[in-house]
Design an enzyme around this catalytic site. Sequence first.
Site, PDB file in Angstrom:
ATOM      1  N   GLU A 218      65.324  34.384  13.775  1.00 26.66           N
ATOM      2  CA  GLU A 218      65.520  33.563  14.979  1.00 26.66           C
ATOM      3  C   GLU A 218      64.744  32.255  14.908  1.00 26.66           C
ATOM      4  O   GLU A 218      64.555  31.589  15.922  1.00 26.66           O
ATOM      5  CB  GLU A 218      65.114  34.347  16.221  1.00 26.66           C
ATOM      6  CG  GLU A 218      65.935  35.612  16.402  1.00 26.66           C
ATOM      7  CD  GLU A 218      65.775  36.233  17.762  1.00 26.66           C
ATOM      8  OE1 GLU A 218      65.120  35.645  18.634  1.00 26.66           O
ATOM      9  OE2 GLU A 218      66.303  37.328  17.952  1.00 26.66           O
ATOM     10  N   ASP A 328      65.100  45.750  27.512  1.00 26.25           N
ATOM     11  CA  ASP A 328      66.217  45.305  26.661  1.00 26.25           C
ATOM     12  C   ASP A 328      66.910  46.556  26.132  1.00 26.25           C
ATOM     13  O   ASP A 328      67.934  46.986  26.662  1.00 26.25           O
ATOM     14  CB  ASP A 328      65.657  44.413  25.544  1.00 26.25           C
ATOM     15  CG  ASP A 328      66.668  44.102  24.446  1.00 26.25           C
ATOM     16  OD1 ASP A 328      67.870  44.355  24.645  1.00 26.25           O
ATOM     17  OD2 ASP A 328      66.270  43.603  23.371  1.00 26.25           O
ATOM     18  N   LYS A 353      72.373  40.759  27.639  1.00 30.77           N
ATOM     19  CA  LYS A 353      73.040  40.368  26.391  1.00 30.77           C
ATOM     20  C   LYS A 353      74.509  40.741  26.529  1.00 30.77           C
ATOM     21  O   LYS A 353      74.832  41.932  26.671  1.00 30.77           O
ATOM     22  CB  LYS A 353      72.434  41.140  25.212  1.00 30.77           C
ATOM     23  CG  LYS A 353      71.015  40.739  24.847  1.00 30.77           C
ATOM     24  CD  LYS A 353      70.442  41.754  23.865  1.00 30.77           C
ATOM     25  CE  LYS A 353      69.187  41.266  23.176  1.00 30.77           C
ATOM     26  NZ  LYS A 353      68.523  42.382  22.440  1.00 30.77           N
ATOM     27  N   SER A 383      69.823  38.336  17.550  1.00 25.76           N
ATOM     28  CA  SER A 383      69.218  37.804  16.324  1.00 25.76           C
ATOM     29  C   SER A 383      70.287  37.266  15.376  1.00 25.76           C
ATOM     30  O   SER A 383      70.029  36.378  14.573  1.00 25.76           O
ATOM     31  CB  SER A 383      68.340  38.856  15.655  1.00 25.76           C
ATOM     32  OG  SER A 383      69.053  40.056  15.507  1.00 25.76           O
ATOM     33  N   LYS A 404      66.495  33.345  26.770  1.00 26.24           N
ATOM     34  CA  LYS A 404      65.794  33.610  25.510  1.00 26.24           C
ATOM     35  C   LYS A 404      66.789  33.377  24.383  1.00 26.24           C
ATOM     36  O   LYS A 404      67.798  34.078  24.290  1.00 26.24           O
ATOM     37  CB  LYS A 404      65.300  35.063  25.517  1.00 26.24           C
ATOM     38  CG  LYS A 404      64.638  35.487  24.227  1.00 26.24           C
ATOM     39  CD  LYS A 404      64.021  36.877  24.368  1.00 26.24           C
ATOM     40  CE  LYS A 404      64.707  37.834  23.425  1.00 26.24           C
ATOM     41  NZ  LYS A 404      63.987  39.106  23.252  1.00 26.24           N
TER      42      LYS A 404
HETATM   43  C1  2PG Z   1      65.938  41.323  21.084  1.00 26.54           C
HETATM   44  C2  2PG Z   1      66.984  40.564  20.302  1.00 26.54           C
HETATM   45  C3  2PG Z   1      66.821  39.085  20.380  1.00 26.54           C
HETATM   46  P1  2PG Z   1      68.384  41.700  18.418  1.00 26.54           P
HETATM   47  O1  2PG Z   1      65.452  42.365  20.650  1.00 26.54           O
HETATM   48  O2  2PG Z   1      65.625  40.937  22.205  1.00 26.54           O
HETATM   49  O3  2PG Z   1      65.530  38.683  20.027  1.00 26.54           O
HETATM   50  O4  2PG Z   1      67.046  40.999  18.975  1.00 26.54           O
HETATM   51  O5  2PG Z   1      69.502  40.785  18.691  1.00 26.54           O
HETATM   52  O6  2PG Z   1      68.115  41.939  16.951  1.00 26.54           O
HETATM   53  O7  2PG Z   1      68.521  42.988  19.183  1.00 26.54           O
HETATM   54 MG    MG Z   2      64.398  42.752  22.640  1.00 26.69          MG
END
Ligand code: 2PG
Ligand code: MG
Length: 438
Positions: A218, A328, A353, A383, A404
Amino acid sequence: MATLMGLKARQVLDSRGRPTVEVDAIASTGAIGRAIVPSGASTGRHEAIELRDADRPRYGGLGVMQAVENVTRHIAPEVIGIDLDDQPGLDARLIALDGTPNKSRLGANAVLGVSLAVAHATALARGEELFVHLNRLWNNRLAKEGIQPDLPTMPMPMVNMISGGLHAGGNLDIQDVLLIPTAATSYSEALEQIVRLYRVVGTILRKAGHESVLVGDEGGYGPRLRDAEEAFRIVTEAIVACGLEPGRDAAIAPDVASNHFFDPARGTYRMKATGDLDRDSAAMVDLIAGWAERYPIVSIEDGLAEDDWEGWSALTARLGGRMQLVGDDLFTTQEARIRRGIEQKAGNAVLIKVNQVGTLTETFDALVLARSAGFRAVVSARSGETEDATIADLAVATAAGQIKIGSVARSERLAKYNRLLRIEEALGPDAPFARPFG
Ligand code: 2PG
Ligand code: MG
């Protein structure tokens, strides 16, 4: 009103060079809306399913041709002709067509590509900026819940400075050390401060002997550090070096992403920095509370693992009154899991997300529920990203308050930061700016 005339889908590559789904939605006006689906590395077990061609040799089984075919063969015939203004109706159809609780039949990557591409096509057909169109959809949704409408609002950025975990080759147990310019009074001011801080973090790392300061997935620096506290110290030092006061002008927001060092068989958290010492949930809460005492931390993401509900409640009882605790992997943008979090007082903020859930409407569901429970929201990239900048418009349109995106390096990140600059300009000198920590 304009209708959906056609859907095209193709396989393109994301920022890690992995295949992902791109969808073009063609409006009856001739407008073509496009969306590209992002992809995570530290994915939660409860996320919607990303379909990959495990049985095909190309791209090492990571291809998404099945998802692409699902768009053109299975989804297109069912949705062509729909009224473009009816995004909730489209999404309901997509959900019904898939028919599984986690989008495993058509693939969340196929479904999300269509949902977002149609939103883009509709905005174009109406001659509107995407955030304006999304803000109307969002306010329609709020009206249904009896909630006052939101003005489009610039989000406070939460920016990756140092990367670890699964994003930087296991150099550090925790995944990201992020920074929030808490006292900034506009988005563009926040961004300028962040860039300055990012440079200074790089200088401090080089001075400390980390000669090759390479960046992770990232764009955050990926040095080999002793432990999380060393990373917190470096970022705090950078805040001071920029003439800012830690905790007042800028603060730290780690994403611990503790899932990836949680050992389900033993039920313990095992961090390399402590020689794989077994820590139970209570010991992990103690560790995090100690960080919060010693460093200017205002937000902690995934301090505990995705199904450690009891631990989450204990962490929230201990720290929830004085800082943001973001779920998350815990919530995976799923309404049902957020509802459980509200009931059990587990966390007080939701990471949003779009590909964890798979449609725009379900993303709104998660945001509305968070809002009505007084939980904060952080719209987040993955990511694995691309030039697609939809989440910038989404964060503004829903007045989510925080975003973010990763670091201020790598163009898949800058595509979103730059889109936000354009939106800020369109909103004019009085653009509302969220300052959740100010
Ligand atoms: C997270 C994300 C973004 P990933 O954990 O918050 O940083 O990572 O997309 O790998 O889940
Ligand atoms: Mg996370």
